[in-house]
Design an enzyme around this catalytic site. Sequence first.
Site, short mmCIF file in Angstrom:
data_model
loop_
_atom_site.label_atom_id
_atom_site.label_comp_id
_atom_site.label_asym_id
_atom_site.label_seq_id
_atom_site.Cartn_x
_atom_site.Cartn_y
_atom_site.Cartn_z
N LYS A 99 -10.03 -2.65 -22.13
CA LYS A 99 -9.24 -3.57 -21.19
C LYS A 99 -9.49 -2.86 -19.68
CE LYS A 99 -4.60 -2.79 -20.62
NZ LYS A 99 -4.17 -2.51 -19.30
N ASN A 100 -9.17 -1.49 -19.61
CA ASN A 100 -9.25 -1.10 -18.33
C ASN A 100 -10.41 -0.60 -17.53
OD1 ASN A 100 -6.66 -1.18 -18.65
ND2 ASN A 100 -6.00 1.00 -19.00
N CYS B 56 7.10 -2.40 -13.13
CA CYS B 56 7.30 -2.88 -14.49
C CYS B 56 7.98 -1.70 -15.13
CB CYS B 56 5.65 -3.09 -15.33
SG CYS B 56 4.80 -1.53 -15.14
N ARG C 242 5.58 1.86 -9.51
CA ARG C 242 4.18 1.47 -9.35
C ARG C 242 3.90 0.97 -8.12
NH1 ARG C 242 1.42 -0.79 -14.90
NH2 ARG C 242 -0.29 0.17 -14.09
N ILE D 64 1.75 0.48 -4.25
CA ILE D 64 0.34 0.31 -4.17
C ILE D 64 0.06 0.75 -2.74
CG2 ILE D 64 0.01 -1.81 -5.61
CD1 ILE D 64 0.26 -3.52 -3.01
N ASP D 65 1.01 1.80 -2.30
CA ASP D 65 0.60 2.32 -0.90
C ASP D 65 -0.68 3.12 -0.65
OD1 ASP D 65 1.95 4.27 -3.04
OD2 ASP D 65 1.76 5.58 -1.37
N LEU D 66 -1.36 3.47 -1.95
CA LEU D 66 -2.52 4.15 -1.95
C LEU D 66 -3.64 3.13 -1.83
CD1 LEU D 66 -1.99 7.17 -4.40
CD2 LEU D 66 -2.05 7.22 -1.73
N ASP E 17 -1.47 6.83 -21.13
CA ASP E 17 -1.22 5.72 -22.16
C ASP E 17 -1.38 6.15 -23.58
OD1 ASP E 17 -3.75 3.76 -19.95
OD2 ASP E 17 -1.58 4.37 -19.97
N ARG F 142 -1.79 -7.99 -24.82
CA ARG F 142 -2.35 -7.64 -23.56
C ARG F 142 -3.36 -6.83 -23.59
NH1 ARG F 142 1.72 -6.55 -18.83
NH2 ARG F 142 -0.18 -6.51 -17.76
C1 EPZ Z 1 -4.35 2.60 -14.64
O1 EPZ Z 1 -3.19 2.10 -13.85
C2 EPZ Z 1 -4.34 1.63 -16.05
N1 EPZ Z 1 -4.40 0.33 -15.64
C3 EPZ Z 1 -3.01 2.36 -16.69
O2 EPZ Z 1 -2.94 1.75 -17.87
C4 EPZ Z 1 -3.20 3.81 -16.57
O3 EPZ Z 1 -1.91 4.22 -17.13
C5 EPZ Z 1 -3.34 4.44 -15.39
O4 EPZ Z 1 -4.49 3.83 -14.81
C6 EPZ Z 1 -3.46 5.86 -15.33
O5 EPZ Z 1 -4.42 6.17 -15.94
C7 EPZ Z 1 -5.61 -0.33 -15.61
O6 EPZ Z 1 -6.61 0.31 -15.57
C8 EPZ Z 1 -5.49 -1.87 -15.59
P1 EPZ Z 1 -2.46 4.71 -11.08
P2 EPZ Z 1 -3.03 1.97 -12.44
O7 EPZ Z 1 -2.75 4.16 -9.87
O8 EPZ Z 1 -4.33 2.04 -11.54
C9 EPZ Z 1 1.35 6.12 -8.66
C10 EPZ Z 1 -2.38 0.67 -19.84
O9 EPZ Z 1 -1.55 0.86 -20.59
N2 EPZ Z 1 0.64 5.26 -7.73
O10 EPZ Z 1 -3.55 5.81 -11.34
O11 EPZ Z 1 -1.78 1.49 -11.89
C11 EPZ Z 1 1.67 4.98 -9.96
O12 EPZ Z 1 2.82 4.90 -9.65
C12 EPZ Z 1 -2.23 0.85 -18.26
O13 EPZ Z 1 -3.30 0.16 -19.82
C13 EPZ Z 1 1.36 5.40 -6.24
O14 EPZ Z 1 2.42 5.99 -6.07
O15 EPZ Z 1 -2.76 3.90 -12.19
C14 EPZ Z 1 1.58 6.10 -11.15
O16 EPZ Z 1 2.87 6.88 -11.18
C15 EPZ Z 1 -0.79 1.39 -17.96
N3 EPZ Z 1 0.72 4.76 -5.35
C16 EPZ Z 1 0.65 6.84 -10.59
O17 EPZ Z 1 0.29 6.87 -9.14
C17 EPZ Z 1 -0.18 3.55 -5.43
O18 EPZ Z 1 -0.73 3.13 -4.28
C18 EPZ Z 1 -0.83 6.70 -11.50
O19 EPZ Z 1 -0.95 5.07 -11.00
C19 EPZ Z 1 -0.76 3.86 -6.68
C20 EPZ Z 1 -0.34 4.48 -7.90
#
Ligand code: EPZ
Length: 435
Positions: free
Chosen positions: A29-30, A123, A128, A130-132, A322, A415
């Site tokens: 999926k990812n 969620c 979560r 999206i600042d980065l 995950d 999902r």
């Molecule tokens: C991806 O989510 C995956 N989803 C997640 O899988 C997975 O848990 C995660 O990466 C970590 O490996 C998909 O690929 C669709 P992150 P993502 O940005 O990209 C914080 C599943 O079950 N953060 O690495 O959203 C965020 O809040 C899902 O399949 C910021 O603060 O993960 C989190 O605490 C769940 N600001 C941490 O970083 C940002 O702009 C990791 O998030 C972005 C993220």
Amino acid sequence: MAYGSGGSSAICMEGGNRLTGTVQIQGSKNAALPILAASVLIPDECVLKNVPCITDIDCMGNLLKSTGAVLDWQEHTLLIDAENIREYRLPARYVSAMRSSVVLMGALLGRVGEVLVDYPGGCVIGKRPIDLHLFGLEKLGAQIWTDKNRIHAYADELKGTTISFPFPSVGATQNTILAAVTARGTTVIQNAAREPEVTTLCDFLNKAGARIEIGYDFIATGKIVIHGVEVSALHGVTYEIIPDRIVAGTYLFAALGAGGSITLENAPVGQLRSVCALARRMGAVVESDEGQNQIAVRTDKYGRMKNVAFVETGVYPEFPTDLQSPLLACACVSEGELTIEERIFSSRFKVVEELVRMGADIEVLNNKRVHVRGVERLLGRSVIAKELRGGAALVIAGLAAEGITTVTDIGFIKRGYQDIVGDLKGLGARISYVD
Ligand code: EPZ
């Protein structure tokens, strides 16, 4: 898209059966989601193979269609023709249904220079933000306006630059890559996410004509170099989606919890080293064959697994967040005590309440730590899935429990799991979808 589960809303299972046999691991999926988003950059037809039939893919497909792309499903192969992308406003109903829609921002900025999207809400697993993502896009020259729930991004021209992430966010890395592919000049990303879902995205893009460099020491450096190309330099490609490491890990923990001897076929062996190492420390025999893409998992015929004292989740290649809930479910019926530290998300213990209702002995110490004491047995009962991986964890618990367990609200599970019931039934579980 035809789902294994049809329209059913619950999964019912009778615990106590050891798992035996072989299971084919579905496409990731990812890995698939950002590659579908990347197809928007390519004014040609792409053929994606081994795409999992799951609702998140359906949702991303609807978003692509809303931009003007033409999609055609043939079993697990998806044809996407993005020659005529004309719409940059993404429908809120699909964006709010799936957070990862946010990576379409980079692709649309790279293709048409503009995107209007709703803030993908938080969620149950955490805020979560999206600042980065916005940080990376702004560094490339995008102008971004936000109000309480919408984001409007515009770029006359994206320009290559150096972007150093304070945290290796998977989605923010993917978004930035997608915007940098057609930017003018060279972009260097430092401290990029090292997850396989990032490297496979770069591999797909390079096969489509992008110029992305990832060194052999990428895990150590987290450095990605992207030389911008014209949109016209990008061309259609046929690409096979990699297997889903999280689905493979889910079934591995199901075997540790229920006991048994299973073989994961078409498994991404090299991506599961931390998971297999933990399974061995818990007492399982794990034999992996990278050449055959196989992982054989055997638990002692009737012995329970033994909990290790402490596990923390981390960024790749550490233990994946995950699989934290699937591990927790397995730990509930393993001998001894385990403390898990969740270092990635701020609220990923929602499944604890339902596991405790099944008789698990778990204490949430704070929003980062949970402590579990293994019990002899869990008791089957009706439980509610509250999010994707927690829902899968409840299935693992039900297979190890005494009696009948019914997991409701399985839309969350659908999902990410193409056919969790069919897969587990093929391993000898007494399990079925129910309405
Ligand atoms: C991806 O989510 C995956 N989803 C997640 O899988 C997975 O848990 C995660 O990466 C970590 O490996 C998909 O690929 C669709 P992150 P993502 O940005 O990209 C914080 C599943 O079950 N953060 O690495 O959203 C965020 O809040 C899902 O399949 C910021 O603060 O993960 C989190 O605490 C769940 N600001 C941490 O970083 C940002 O702009 C990791 O998030 C972005 C993220």
